[in-house]
Write an enzyme that holds these catalytic residues in place. Structure first.
Site, PDB file in Angstrom:
ATOM      1  CG  HIS A  35      -1.762  -1.239   1.321  1.00 36.82           C
ATOM      2  ND1 HIS A  35      -1.260  -2.448   1.752  1.00 36.82           N
ATOM      3  CD2 HIS A  35      -3.063  -1.445   1.025  1.00 36.82           C
ATOM      4  CE1 HIS A  35      -2.232  -3.366   1.716  1.00 36.82           C
ATOM      5  NE2 HIS A  35      -3.329  -2.785   1.279  1.00 36.82           N
ATOM      6  CG  LEU A 125      -8.791  -1.193   8.454  1.00 30.54           C
ATOM      7  CD1 LEU A 125      -9.635  -0.783   7.248  1.00 30.54           C
ATOM      8  CD2 LEU A 125      -7.511  -0.370   8.520  1.00 30.54           C
ATOM      9  N   GLY A 165     -10.912   3.930   7.132  1.00 31.09           N
ATOM     10  CA  GLY A 165     -11.369   2.584   7.472  1.00 31.09           C
ATOM     11  C   GLY A 165     -11.518   2.428   8.976  1.00 31.09           C
ATOM     12  CG  HIS A 270      -6.023   1.343  -0.518  1.00 31.13           C
ATOM     13  ND1 HIS A 270      -6.163   1.788   0.775  1.00 31.13           N
ATOM     14  CD2 HIS A 270      -6.048  -0.011  -0.457  1.00 31.13           C
ATOM     15  CE1 HIS A 270      -6.275   0.732   1.571  1.00 31.13           C
ATOM     16  NE2 HIS A 270      -6.206  -0.368   0.850  1.00 31.13           N
ATOM     17  CD  GLU A 419     -20.124  -6.516  24.814  1.00 27.23           C
ATOM     18  OE1 GLU A 419     -20.191  -5.772  23.797  1.00 27.23           O
ATOM     19  OE2 GLU A 419     -21.093  -6.665  25.584  1.00 27.23           O
ATOM     20  CG  PHE A 445     -22.547 -10.945  24.709  1.00 27.22           C
ATOM     21  CD1 PHE A 445     -23.360 -11.153  23.600  1.00 27.22           C
ATOM     22  CD2 PHE A 445     -23.156 -10.718  25.938  1.00 27.22           C
ATOM     23  CE1 PHE A 445     -24.745 -11.140  23.722  1.00 27.22           C
ATOM     24  CE2 PHE A 445     -24.537 -10.709  26.064  1.00 27.22           C
ATOM     25  CZ  PHE A 445     -25.338 -10.922  24.955  1.00 27.22           C
ATOM     26  CG  HIS A 469     -24.150 -15.810  32.642  1.00 26.32           C
ATOM     27  ND1 HIS A 469     -23.256 -15.274  33.551  1.00 26.32           N
ATOM     28  CD2 HIS A 469     -25.380 -15.498  33.104  1.00 26.32           C
ATOM     29  CE1 HIS A 469     -23.921 -14.669  34.511  1.00 26.32           C
ATOM     30  NE2 HIS A 469     -25.213 -14.796  34.278  1.00 26.32           N
ATOM     31  CG  HIS A 481     -28.515 -13.579  26.773  1.00 26.49           C
ATOM     32  ND1 HIS A 481     -29.235 -13.023  25.745  1.00 26.49           N
ATOM     33  CD2 HIS A 481     -28.169 -12.558  27.596  1.00 26.49           C
ATOM     34  CE1 HIS A 481     -29.332 -11.707  25.943  1.00 26.49           C
ATOM     35  NE2 HIS A 481     -28.688 -11.409  27.056  1.00 26.49           N
ATOM     36  NE  ARG A 528     -28.331 -16.715  35.977  1.00 31.56           N
ATOM     37  CZ  ARG A 528     -29.512 -17.194  36.340  1.00 31.56           C
ATOM     38  NH1 ARG A 528     -29.881 -18.411  35.962  1.00 31.56           N
ATOM     39  NH2 ARG A 528     -30.340 -16.470  37.058  1.00 31.56           N
TER      40      ARG A 528
HETATM   41  C1  TPP Z   1     -11.498  -4.982   9.730  1.00 30.28           C
HETATM   42  C2  TPP Z   1     -10.946  -4.798   8.360  1.00 30.28           C
HETATM   43  N1  TPP Z   1     -11.774  -4.827   7.317  1.00 30.28           N
HETATM   44  C3  TPP Z   1     -11.299  -4.690   6.066  1.00 30.28           C
HETATM   45  C4  TPP Z   1      -9.967  -4.541   5.841  1.00 30.28           C
HETATM   46  C5  TPP Z   1      -9.425  -4.457   4.424  1.00 30.28           C
HETATM   47  N2  TPP Z   1      -8.988  -3.073   4.167  1.00 30.28           N
HETATM   48  C6  TPP Z   1      -7.711  -2.714   4.286  1.00 30.28           C
HETATM   49  S1  TPP Z   1      -7.470  -1.093   4.001  1.00 30.28           S
HETATM   50  C7  TPP Z   1      -9.107  -0.851   3.677  1.00 30.28           C
HETATM   51  C8  TPP Z   1      -9.618   0.507   3.297  1.00 30.28           C
HETATM   52  C9  TPP Z   1      -9.151   1.502   4.254  1.00 30.28           C
HETATM   53  O1  TPP Z   1      -9.354   2.771   3.778  1.00 30.28           O
HETATM   54  P1  TPP Z   1      -8.526   3.952   4.435  1.00 30.28           P
HETATM   55  O2  TPP Z   1      -8.461   3.768   5.879  1.00 30.28           O
HETATM   56  O3  TPP Z   1      -9.091   5.209   3.914  1.00 30.28           O
HETATM   57  O4  TPP Z   1      -7.067   3.706   3.892  1.00 30.28           O
HETATM   58  P2  TPP Z   1      -6.371   4.463   2.688  1.00 30.28           P
HETATM   59  O5  TPP Z   1      -7.209   4.199   1.486  1.00 30.28           O
HETATM   60  O6  TPP Z   1      -6.337   5.875   3.044  1.00 30.28           O
HETATM   61  O7  TPP Z   1      -5.028   3.835   2.583  1.00 30.28           O
HETATM   62  C10 TPP Z   1      -9.810  -2.035   3.816  1.00 30.28           C
HETATM   63  C11 TPP Z   1     -11.261  -2.163   3.588  1.00 30.28           C
HETATM   64  C12 TPP Z   1      -9.122  -4.518   6.974  1.00 30.28           C
HETATM   65  N3  TPP Z   1      -7.815  -4.384   6.864  1.00 30.28           N
HETATM   66  N4  TPP Z   1      -9.641  -4.615   8.213  1.00 30.28           N
END
Ligand code: TPP
Length: 673
Positions: A35, A125, A165, A270, A419, A445, A469, A481, A528
């Protein structure tokens, strides 16, 4: 194009920044994956933080009072690797050339423990943002516990960078809400507002007013209109530091793929290499006159590293302050050292109580509450709570205060109904050091925090989950639950220890294992409902729990004809089945199996002694049977649940679902017939 957005930026600054940009472009190009766009956009911010603002010492990445830096948008890993290399961490240019290759120290996403200076593992993310909140909470707590008038030995900031993200992921809401409420004033985040994600423009899906959102959480929100404006970034950091009662989010407008004539501000910047031609055009655009890839101008490296030598002096000053502190407060200094090392206090395990029949029937969650309190009295680094289920999870340390903005020395954390962030914040606390975090919720959960549990396991975090639980045995709350698949699902996370104790004494032993376990998370699955105390006369001791499975009781009169296995609340069922079978002249061995993972670690001879070859096995657990098949073998039987639960008093559900001693007896007879 100059890329200089303010009058104070020098050509040397720009050379440093462009070195990070070109390293990111070249590394991704060489790997043909990665990236480049976000590192190209964020290079000025990283340069400002690493050379001007952060207190960090590249020659000692573990210095306890360093500022923490978390790259929550972990896909921008080349930004971090290039910054660590330029700063003088033990990350070489060769490491960068090996980006994303087998065995390299520069994996696709930053991995804690793999690369010096990488504080946490990011990529999923939003997790990093929540880790940073946990680190800031840990700092606030430890500062309150250890700092004395005029002597602040815990006093650092936690920085993070997050992208669109991270902002879209719900976990950022939970964590930011927590940080705002608890007034984590030393948390400074940067939002990479580039308005591009993978599918294209964020207009496709996202129109939040991020500033209003974070202001509503109680954060200070600042804006930098141009991510290349170093002076504005500097001012924002100073303003953020000046605000000590609220966390700060700096919204930085950036341009993904900055400087690339055909890729800037597009989703193509990206997650793919720019291509050789575009790399060339972009370098031309930067005025970058070096033809070879991975070129690092000497003056840029010298300047960046020169700036970072300040870190050694900072650390030295802190070390001297610690010596002075130790003179005035010798006990506290020793304790601080111990806790930051992660060593347990001497004699801690003597606090663990033993339960007797006088305690009556005790739910394992209740036993856990008693044991936790006994341990907490000896182990001050136990710090945690529950996601709004304190009274159910029994996670309160009775003689400690609540952790609040006003009383950060309190050890009882009200994580709130959060959580997912709880899991990720616990990871941040563990990574910070000085704390053993624990957190409770209902076992069902655990699904809400599973991504953070997975990362705890991946990053070898010493965190403890108190999941109560733990089956249909919770009764009336019904199928929403009642966990079914959760135990098997948790058991298949690598490096996670799952322990489901059978009675109060096994619960005490489960805590003993959990506290001593330093290389990964431990999940306790607790009932529980009340459980009978297992009479240990002539039977296996509860301390055998540490082996994961042990012979609890033998059928009298010779070698066993059949082996009965169970965990937790179902252990009493196999004991009952054992005596019914005995009355019919069948010798059954009862094996308590509190932890599949611990048993898997035992020598093969021990495993074979507990589960002898050629003797058929039955397992019973009020949960999905999947994880038991490797223990019962292909000619064994698992009595479990392969549908959802039901709302009713639990005794009735056990009957209806065939989780009974009678059912075990029937299956045993069938197998022996
Ligand atoms: C939980 C999660 N879902 C999906 C992804 C796949 N993913 C990696 S980067 C991205 C887009 C992120 O966009 P942004 O934060 O704007 O990054 P930029 O384009 O600025 O590099 C996604 C969907 C991930 N890494 N984690």
């Amino acid at each position: 194009m100059t890329g200089i957005a303010d009058a104070t930026t020098t050509s040397l600054d720009l050379l440093c920044i462009n070195t990070v940009r070109t390293l990111a472009m070249d590394a991704v190009q060489k790997a043909e994956s990665g990236h480049p766009g976000a590192p190209m956009a964020l290079a000025p911010l990283a340069y400002a933080l690493f050379t001007r603002h952060m207190r960090h010492n590249p020659t000692d990445p573990h210095w306890p009072n360093r500022d923490r830096f978390v790259l929550s948008n972990g896909h921008a890993s080349m930004l971090l690797y290039a910054s660590l290399f330029m700063s003088g961490y033990d990350v070489t240019l060769d490491d960068i050339k090996e980006f994303r290759q087998w065995g390299s120290r520069t994996p696709g996403h930053p991995e804690h423990g793999m690369t010096p200076g990488v504080e946490t593992t990011t990529g999923p993310l939003g997790q990093g943002l929540a880790n940073a909140v946990g680190m800031a909470a840990a700092e606030a707590h430890l500062a309150a516990v250890f700092n004395r008038e005029g002597r602040a030995i815990v006093d650092h900031h936690t920085y993070f960078i997050a992208g669109d993200g991270c902002m879209m992921e719900g976990i950022s809401h939970e964590a930011a809400s927590f940080a705002g409420h608890f007034g984590l004033g030393k948390l400074i985040g940067f939002y990479d507002d580039n308005r591009i994600s993978i599918d294209g423009s964020t207009d496709l899906t996202y129109s939040d007013d991020a500033a209003a959102r974070f202001e509503a959480y109680g954060w200070q929100v600042l804006r930098v209109g141009d991510g290349n404006d170093l002076a504005a970034l500097d001012r924002a950091v100073e303003e953020a530091k000046a605000e000590t009662k609220r966390p700060t989010l700096v919204i930085v407008r950036t341009h993904i793929g900055y400087g690339s004539p055909n890729r800037q501000d597009t989703a193509k910047a990206h997650g793919e290499a720019l291509g050789a031609k575009e790399v060339e055009l972009t370098k031309q655009n930067y005025g970058w006159s070096y033809p070879d890839p991975f070129h690092v101008p000497d003056e840029a490296l010298a300047h960046w590293r020169g700036q970072c030598t300040r870190g050694s002096a900072d650390q030295e000053a802190w070390r001297r302050a610690l010596i002075e502190y130790a003179k005035a407060h010798p006990e506290e200094a020793k304790e601080f050292g111990r806790r930051m090392q992660g060593d347990l206090p001497g004699g801690w395990s003597q606090a663990i109580p033993t339960f007797t029949t006088e305690n009556g029937n005790v739910a394992s969650r209740a036993a856990s509450g008693v044991v936790l309190n006994a341990l907490a009295a000896k182990i001050p680094e136990l710090f945690g709570g529950s996601a709004d289920l304190s009274g159910s999870n029994l996670t309160v340390i009775k003689d400690s205060a609540r952790f609040t903005a006003e009383t950060p020395a309190g050890r009882n954390v009200h994580f709130g109904v959060r959580e997912h962030a709880m899991g990720a914040m616990m990871n941040g606390m563990g990574l910070h050091g000085g704390i053993i975090p624990y957190g409770g919720t209902f076992l069902v959960f655990s699904d809400y925090m599973r991504p953070a549990i997975r990362l705890a396991a991946l990053t070898h975090q010493r965190v403890i989950y108190v999941f109560t639980h733990d089956s249909i045995g919770l009764g009336e709350d019904g199928p929403t639950h009642q966990p079914i698949e959760q135990l098997s699902a948790l058991r298949c996370i690598p490096n996670l220890l799952v322990i489901r104790p059978a009675d109060a004494n096994e619960t005490a032993e489960a805590w003993r294992v959990a506290i001593a376990h330093r290389t990964g998370p431990v999940a306790l699955a607790l009932t529980r409902q009340k459980l009978p105390l297992i009479d240990r006369t002539g039977r296996g001791a509860a301390a055998e729990l540490a082996k994961g499975a042990y012979v609890l009781s033998e059928g009298a009169g010779g070698d066993p004809q059949i082996v009965l296995m169970a965990s937790g609340s179902e252990v009493s069922l196999i004991l009952e089945a054992q005596s019914i079978l005995a009355a019919e002249g069948i010798r059954a061995r009862a094996v308590s199996v509190p932890s599949h993972e611990l048993f898997a670690q035992q020598p093969a001879e021990y495993q074979a002694a507990v589960l002898p070859k050629g003797i058929r096995r039955i397992a019973i657990e009020a949960a999905h049977p999947m994880s038991w098949y490797r223990l019962v073998g292909s000619d064994g039987v698992v009595i479990g649940i392969e549908k959802f639960g039901a709302s009713a008093p639990y005794e009735r559900i056990y009957q209806e679902y065939g989780l009974t001693a009678r059912h075990v007896v029937e299956e045993a007879k069938k197998l022996l017939a």
